[in-house]
Design an enzyme around this catalytic site. Structure first.
Site, mmCIF file in Angstrom:
data_model
loop_
_atom_site.group_PDB
_atom_site.id
_atom_site.type_symbol
_atom_site.label_atom_id
_atom_site.label_comp_id
_atom_site.label_asym_id
_atom_site.label_seq_id
_atom_site.Cartn_x
_atom_site.Cartn_y
_atom_site.Cartn_z
ATOM 1 N N LYS A 1 16.012 8.059 -66.300
ATOM 2 C CA LYS A 1 14.749 8.267 -67.008
ATOM 3 C C LYS A 1 14.426 7.010 -67.821
ATOM 4 C CE LYS A 1 14.072 12.317 -68.905
ATOM 5 N NZ LYS A 1 14.333 13.489 -69.790
ATOM 6 N N ARG B 1 13.628 21.633 -62.187
ATOM 7 C CA ARG B 1 14.330 20.858 -63.221
ATOM 8 C C ARG B 1 14.797 21.805 -64.321
ATOM 9 N NH1 ARG B 1 11.345 18.816 -68.195
ATOM 10 N NH2 ARG B 1 12.751 17.362 -69.254
ATOM 11 N N THR C 1 5.553 14.075 -67.367
ATOM 12 C CA THR C 1 5.067 14.285 -68.735
ATOM 13 C C THR C 1 3.540 14.367 -68.841
ATOM 14 O OG1 THR C 1 6.913 12.877 -69.469
ATOM 15 C CG2 THR C 1 5.419 13.685 -71.149
ATOM 16 N N ARG D 1 18.249 12.456 -84.153
ATOM 17 C CA ARG D 1 17.357 13.382 -84.849
ATOM 18 C C ARG D 1 17.635 13.358 -86.351
ATOM 19 N NH1 ARG D 1 14.494 16.457 -81.391
ATOM 20 N NH2 ARG D 1 15.231 16.556 -79.229
#
Length: 456
Positions: A203, A33, A261, A68
């Site tokens: 995802k 990945r 994760t 962000r």
């Protein structure tokens, strides 16, 4: 019978830690990945040759438009303070039109928690429920808010073009909300990929994505249980339940599943895993995941090869106990391909074959059969090298490259030779397509290898 590789596939994240050990890593893994939030196409180019040489599946994880902190005019906020978005802090995307009173806003992986009091004059007034220090660059999650912003940026589009040009098998899309995000990416892909050969992995890392998991699983080619941001969007005690639900739904659709994760997060800095991490890996396998993913463990961790080896060992032991603990899958739908997969599984249970052979062009038939988690290997014969590498991430599938053949007798002859090379004697099952050239699977043939076959 040949000693075949583990059935659960391992996908690792490329990064500084594994760069100098890549020759060792490619012997142990099935896919790489590239996280575009932390890399670029010039970096990727340096490693394409070794990945192609070793037939490693390539997955590009798009950066996406994650919100962000762009600028701060005040950095320290205490519980009970008022924080005004648009005045005290500026975000990379200002959600003034979507945010409503009582919505929660989370900063820095949920460490700082805000509650919206009102939206007025293009400003979002919030109460600080959990305070802390806010810095530029920190991530922002809005779990209650349906954002209208596009999740694919111009930078993502340039990366998509690169991925198609360099034969990436998979593209992962972050922060998927609904089927329209998948359709949009498919449209962009089709501009550059006329053969529609690049698979989309959605995802699941938002509350909205969870809500729409059925349609997302239907329209995508696979799902990644992205437990990082998902653990910010929902209470973390619900992650095990949602993981099982996501994998179950995706398997029913006959699609690829990846669990990701913090699977071996302690091994970022320690040579040995925790007992809890080992249990987490095993449970993901029993849940029915096709593939396990390592992130920081291989990208920036001190022990990338050790982490891969741990995952490999745990997977092999868990696979030997699938019949005791694994979740049973029942495929949705009534297509011919689904029917053939069910029929193959029924024959497998009745005849106890040594291997299952699936000549395939797209990889669909092998993927569907794999959802039943047979103990025996699924040998996927394909002339399509892109399919060959895609199948590297599918549970229990051993891809095998062959020349394209459009004659059923020739396919059966090749299958018999493959069976003879894998087993000494016993039954094998072959699934194949008919009529010729339609690249669909709708025939099942049972074959037998015995001592006289080997002598002849």
């Amino acid at each position: 019978m040949k000693n075949l590789e583990r059935k659960t596939k391992i996908l690792i994240t490329m990064g500084p830690s594994v760069e100098n050990k890549l020759k060792d890593a490619v012997k142990l893994i099935d896919g790489i990945r590239f996280n575009m939030s932390h890399t670029n196409v010039e970096y990727i180019k340096k490693y394409l040759n070794i990945l192609e040489k070793n037939n490693i599946a390539k997955l590009m994880d798009l950066k996406g438009n994650k919100i962000r902190i762009k600028k701060t005019f005040k950095s320290v906020f205490k519980t009970g303070d008022e924080l005004v978005i648009g005045r005290d802090i500026i975000l990379t995307y200002h959600p003034k039109d979507e945010t409503e009173e009582e919505h929660f806003i989370l900063i820095n992986d949920g460490r700082i928690k805000l509650k919206v009091k009102k939206v007025e004059n293009d400003l979002i007034y919030t109460e600080v429920l959990v305070g802390g220090i806010i810095k530029e660059g920190m991530g922002v999650n809005l779990p209650d808010t349906h954002l209208k912003m596009p999740i694919i940026s111009d930078e993502d589009i340039n990366n998509i073009k690169f991925a198609v040009e360099h034969d990436f098998e998979y593209i992962a899309l972050s922060f998927v909300r609904n089927k329209n995000d998948i359709i949009n990416l498919r449209d962009i892909l089709n501009r550059y990929d006329k053969n529609n050969a690049t698979s989309i992995i959605a995802k699941i890392e938002t509350k909205e994505g969870l809500k729409n998991i059925e349609e997302i699983a239907k329209y995508s080619d696979g799902i990644m249980v992205a437990r990082g941001d998902l653990g910010v969007e929902i209470p973390i005690e619900y992650i095990p339940i949602e993981q099982k639900n996501i994998i179950n739904i995706t398997n029913k659709k006959g699609k690829l599943t990846i669990t990701a994760t913090q699977m071996l997060d302690s091994m970022v800095s320690n040579p040995y895993p925790t007992r809890a991490e080992i249990t987490d890996i095993a449970n993901a396998i029993f849940d029915g995941t096709d593939c396990l993913m390592l992130s920081n463990e291989t990208a920036v961790g001190k022990y990338p090869i050790e982490a891969i080896n741990v995952m490999d060992k745990v997977a092999r032991i868990s696979e030997n106990n699938m019949e005791k603990f694994a979740v049973e899958t029942h495929l949705d739908g009534s297509s011919i391909s689904t029917g053939i997969a069910h029929a193959t599984h029924t024959l497998y249970l009745k005849l106890n074959p040594k291997i299952i052979i699936t000549p395939t062009w797209s990889g669909k038939s092998a993927t569907l059969i794999s959802k039943f988690k047979p103990k025996v290997p699924i040998i996927a014969l394909t002339p399509n090298m892109k399919t060959f590498k895609k199948l590297k991430l599918v549970w229990g599938v051993v891809p095998y490259h062959v020349d394209e053949v459009n004659n059923m007798d020739n396919i059966l002859e090749i299958s018999n030779k493959i069976a003879e090379s894998f087993i000494d004697k016993g039954i094998y099952i072959t699934t194949l397509g008919h009529p010729m050239g339609e690249k669909k699977t709708n025939v099942i043939k049972v074959g037998v290898i015995n001592d006289s076959c080997k002598r002849n």
